[in-house]
Design a protein around this motif. Structure first.
Motif, mmCIF file in Angstrom:
data_model
loop_
_atom_site.group_PDB
_atom_site.id
_atom_site.type_symbol
_atom_site.label_atom_id
_atom_site.label_comp_id
_atom_site.label_asym_id
_atom_site.label_seq_id
_atom_site.Cartn_x
_atom_site.Cartn_y
_atom_site.Cartn_z
ATOM 1 N N ARG A 271 -4.970 -6.835 3.377
ATOM 2 C CA ARG A 271 -3.918 -5.962 3.915
ATOM 3 C C ARG A 271 -3.322 -5.094 2.822
ATOM 4 O O ARG A 271 -3.024 -5.556 1.748
ATOM 5 C CB ARG A 271 -2.802 -6.800 4.578
ATOM 6 C CG ARG A 271 -1.812 -5.933 5.350
ATOM 7 C CD ARG A 271 -0.402 -6.471 5.292
ATOM 8 N NE ARG A 271 0.058 -6.677 3.929
ATOM 9 C CZ ARG A 271 0.516 -5.689 3.144
ATOM 10 N NH1 ARG A 271 0.632 -4.457 3.586
ATOM 11 N NH2 ARG A 271 0.888 -5.963 1.883
ATOM 12 N N SER B 114 -1.021 -1.058 2.508
ATOM 13 C CA SER B 114 -0.441 0.048 3.270
ATOM 14 C C SER B 114 -1.424 1.209 3.326
ATOM 15 O O SER B 114 -1.944 1.644 2.292
ATOM 16 C CB SER B 114 0.876 0.488 2.638
ATOM 17 O OG SER B 114 1.807 -0.554 2.757
ATOM 18 N N ARG C 153 -2.016 5.121 4.218
ATOM 19 C CA ARG C 153 -1.227 6.356 4.337
ATOM 20 C C ARG C 153 -2.093 7.574 4.665
ATOM 21 O O ARG C 153 -1.674 8.709 4.478
ATOM 22 C CB ARG C 153 -0.411 6.563 3.059
ATOM 23 C CG ARG C 153 0.595 5.428 2.809
ATOM 24 C CD ARG C 153 1.471 5.658 1.589
ATOM 25 N NE ARG C 153 2.485 4.630 1.424
ATOM 26 C CZ ARG C 153 2.322 3.488 0.752
ATOM 27 N NH1 ARG C 153 1.166 3.222 0.171
ATOM 28 N NH2 ARG C 153 3.305 2.606 0.654
ATOM 29 N N GLU D 191 7.089 1.209 7.909
ATOM 30 C CA GLU D 191 7.835 2.373 7.439
ATOM 31 C C GLU D 191 9.309 2.356 7.779
ATOM 32 O O GLU D 191 9.690 2.262 8.944
ATOM 33 C CB GLU D 191 7.255 3.638 8.093
ATOM 34 C CG GLU D 191 6.056 4.214 7.423
ATOM 35 C CD GLU D 191 5.918 5.647 7.857
ATOM 36 O OE1 GLU D 191 6.732 6.473 7.421
ATOM 37 O OE2 GLU D 191 5.035 5.918 8.669
ATOM 38 N N ASP D 192 10.132 2.500 6.716
ATOM 39 C CA ASP D 192 11.548 2.822 6.917
ATOM 40 C C ASP D 192 11.708 4.301 7.228
ATOM 41 O O ASP D 192 12.564 4.692 8.019
ATOM 42 C CB ASP D 192 12.343 2.518 5.647
ATOM 43 C CG ASP D 192 12.495 1.034 5.416
ATOM 44 O OD1 ASP D 192 12.635 0.289 6.403
ATOM 45 O OD2 ASP D 192 12.461 0.617 4.245
ATOM 46 N N GLN D 193 10.879 5.097 6.575
ATOM 47 C CA GLN D 193 10.986 6.558 6.766
ATOM 48 C C GLN D 193 10.876 6.917 8.244
ATOM 49 O O GLN D 193 11.565 7.808 8.720
ATOM 50 C CB GLN D 193 9.841 7.269 6.011
ATOM 51 C CG GLN D 193 10.037 7.321 4.520
ATOM 52 C CD GLN D 193 8.788 7.851 3.827
ATOM 53 O OE1 GLN D 193 7.672 7.425 4.106
ATOM 54 N NE2 GLN D 193 8.991 8.781 2.913
ATOM 55 N N THR E 113 -1.415 -2.076 -5.292
ATOM 56 C CA THR E 113 -0.102 -2.472 -5.816
ATOM 57 C C THR E 113 -0.165 -3.843 -6.482
ATOM 58 O O THR E 113 -0.906 -4.720 -6.051
ATOM 59 C CB THR E 113 0.943 -2.507 -4.682
ATOM 60 O OG1 THR E 113 0.448 -3.303 -3.612
ATOM 61 C CG2 THR E 113 1.239 -1.112 -4.167
HETATM 62 C C1 LIG Z 1 10.390 -2.910 5.257
HETATM 63 C C2 LIG Z 1 9.353 -1.999 4.657
HETATM 64 C C3 LIG Z 1 9.550 -0.633 4.687
HETATM 65 C C4 LIG Z 1 8.585 0.240 4.158
HETATM 66 N N1 LIG Z 1 8.785 1.589 4.248
HETATM 67 C C5 LIG Z 1 7.836 2.427 3.773
HETATM 68 C C6 LIG Z 1 7.987 3.828 3.924
HETATM 69 O O1 LIG Z 1 8.968 4.307 4.508
HETATM 70 N N2 LIG Z 1 7.015 4.632 3.422
HETATM 71 C C7 LIG Z 1 5.910 4.137 2.804
HETATM 72 O O2 LIG Z 1 5.057 4.923 2.369
HETATM 73 N N3 LIG Z 1 5.728 2.800 2.659
HETATM 74 C C8 LIG Z 1 6.654 1.944 3.127
HETATM 75 N N4 LIG Z 1 6.488 0.586 3.025
HETATM 76 C C9 LIG Z 1 5.253 0.063 2.388
HETATM 77 C C10 LIG Z 1 5.533 -0.471 0.999
HETATM 78 O O3 LIG Z 1 5.675 0.603 0.102
HETATM 79 C C11 LIG Z 1 4.348 -1.389 0.595
HETATM 80 O O4 LIG Z 1 4.308 -2.497 1.449
HETATM 81 C C12 LIG Z 1 4.469 -1.881 -0.841
HETATM 82 O O5 LIG Z 1 4.393 -0.804 -1.747
HETATM 83 C C13 LIG Z 1 3.353 -2.882 -1.171
HETATM 84 O O6 LIG Z 1 2.111 -2.258 -1.008
HETATM 85 P P1 LIG Z 1 1.017 -2.784 0.027
HETATM 86 O O7 LIG Z 1 1.628 -2.784 1.390
HETATM 87 O O8 LIG Z 1 -0.118 -1.778 -0.074
HETATM 88 O O9 LIG Z 1 0.613 -4.162 -0.391
HETATM 89 C C14 LIG Z 1 7.414 -0.294 3.557
HETATM 90 C C15 LIG Z 1 7.213 -1.669 3.543
HETATM 91 C C16 LIG Z 1 8.169 -2.512 4.089
HETATM 92 C C17 LIG Z 1 7.921 -4.007 4.092
#
Ligand SMILES: Cc1cc2nc3c(=O)[nH]c(=O)nc-3n(C[C@H](O)[C@H](O)[C@H](O)COP(=O)(O)O)c2cc1C
Length: 224
Positions: A10, A12, A14, A167-169, A209
């Motif tokens: 897993r 993120s 994009r 995403e919070d955004q 990450t």
């Molecule tokens: C509550 C929460 C909010 C997040 N909001 C954003 C966001 O708004 N934009 C974004 O690009 N990633 C967002 N992320 C992803 C995190 O940046 C990401 O989980 C973190 O950098 C670890 O990387 P990985 O998910 O690739 O392991 C969010 C993750 C979480 C848990």
């Protein structure tokens, strides 16, 4: 997919392929996510799943508000860490890695703004899950349960070849979601999950990450 493999794989996502995600597939993922644990089985999560025209309208309105300079208005405190902290440092490290992968120089304001927009467009994912909770519940309690459901969504999505980005955004302008995604005032909007088939050629998807070694964040007691 084996649970350990899913946890390791897993990440993120994009950048997505435009291919639509069938409603049945998303429904199965949510069925599985509802198996997540919650305090006293309260199950405080509610899902609003968007695709197609309505998602396009939400994207457009998020970006319009962002570019109008409207301050984000999230319904729970998101970014609240001290400037001189390890938390801020980790945020900076992530941004540096993403900007490097996306070839965005620090001083290039236009490219940075375009990157920011992508977050408010849910990275152009073909579907988005908005998670909300009832306002009659405490402000912080449901967040733990919802976190478990969110991770379950992200892991089970992998099983069917889907990628996700929490995403919070995507919930920074709740007024947009209230108007176009019909989420009533009685629900607190918590987070969005962009979901779709990953475009593995998209540079930001190569992000890798780091994690603090467990020995630095764990206290072992009673062991030899
Ligand atoms: C509550 C929460 C909010 C997040 N909001 C954003 C966001 O708004 N934009 C974004 O690009 N990633 C967002 N992320 C992803 C995190 O940046 C990401 O989980 C973190 O950098 C670890 O990387 P990985 O998910 O690739 O392991 C969010 C993750 C979480 C848990």
């Amino acid at each position: 997919m084996d649970v350990i493999e899913a946890v390791k794989r897993r990440k993120s996502i994009r950048g997505y392929k435009p291919d639509p995600v069938p409603k049945e597939v998303l429904g199965e993922i949510l069925e599985l996510a509802s198996r997540a644990p919650s305090a006293m089985n309260t199950q405080p999560w509610e899902f609003t799943v968007l695709t197609g025209d309505v998602l396009e309208i939400v994207r457009r309105n998020n970006v319009a508000l962002l570019n109008s300079g409207a301050p984000p208005n999230p319904e729970h405190v998101v970014v609240n860490w001290p400037k001189e902290s390890i938390y801020r440092q980790r945020q900076v490290d992530l941004a540096k890695q993403l900007f490097q992968l996306m070839d965005i120089p620090r001083e290039d304001k236009e490219k940075r703004a375009k990157w920011l927009e992508r977050g408010f467009r849910y990275f152009d994912a073909p579907a988005v899950i908005i998670i909300s909770t009832d306002r009659c519940l405490s402000e912080s309690g449901p967040l733990l349960d919802i976190g478990a459901a969110i991770q379950t969504i992200c892991l089970t999505a992998l099983h069917v070849g889907l990628g996700t980005c929490i995403e919070d955004q995507g919930v920074a302008y709740p007024e947009v979601l209230r108007k176009y995604a019909q989420i009533p005032e009685s629900k607190r909007i918590i987070a969005a999950i962009a979901i779709g088939y990953p475009d593995w050629d998209f540079p930001a998807n190569k992000v890798d990450t780091e994690r603090e070694p467990i020995r630095n964040v764990t206290t072992w007691l009673g062991f030899d």
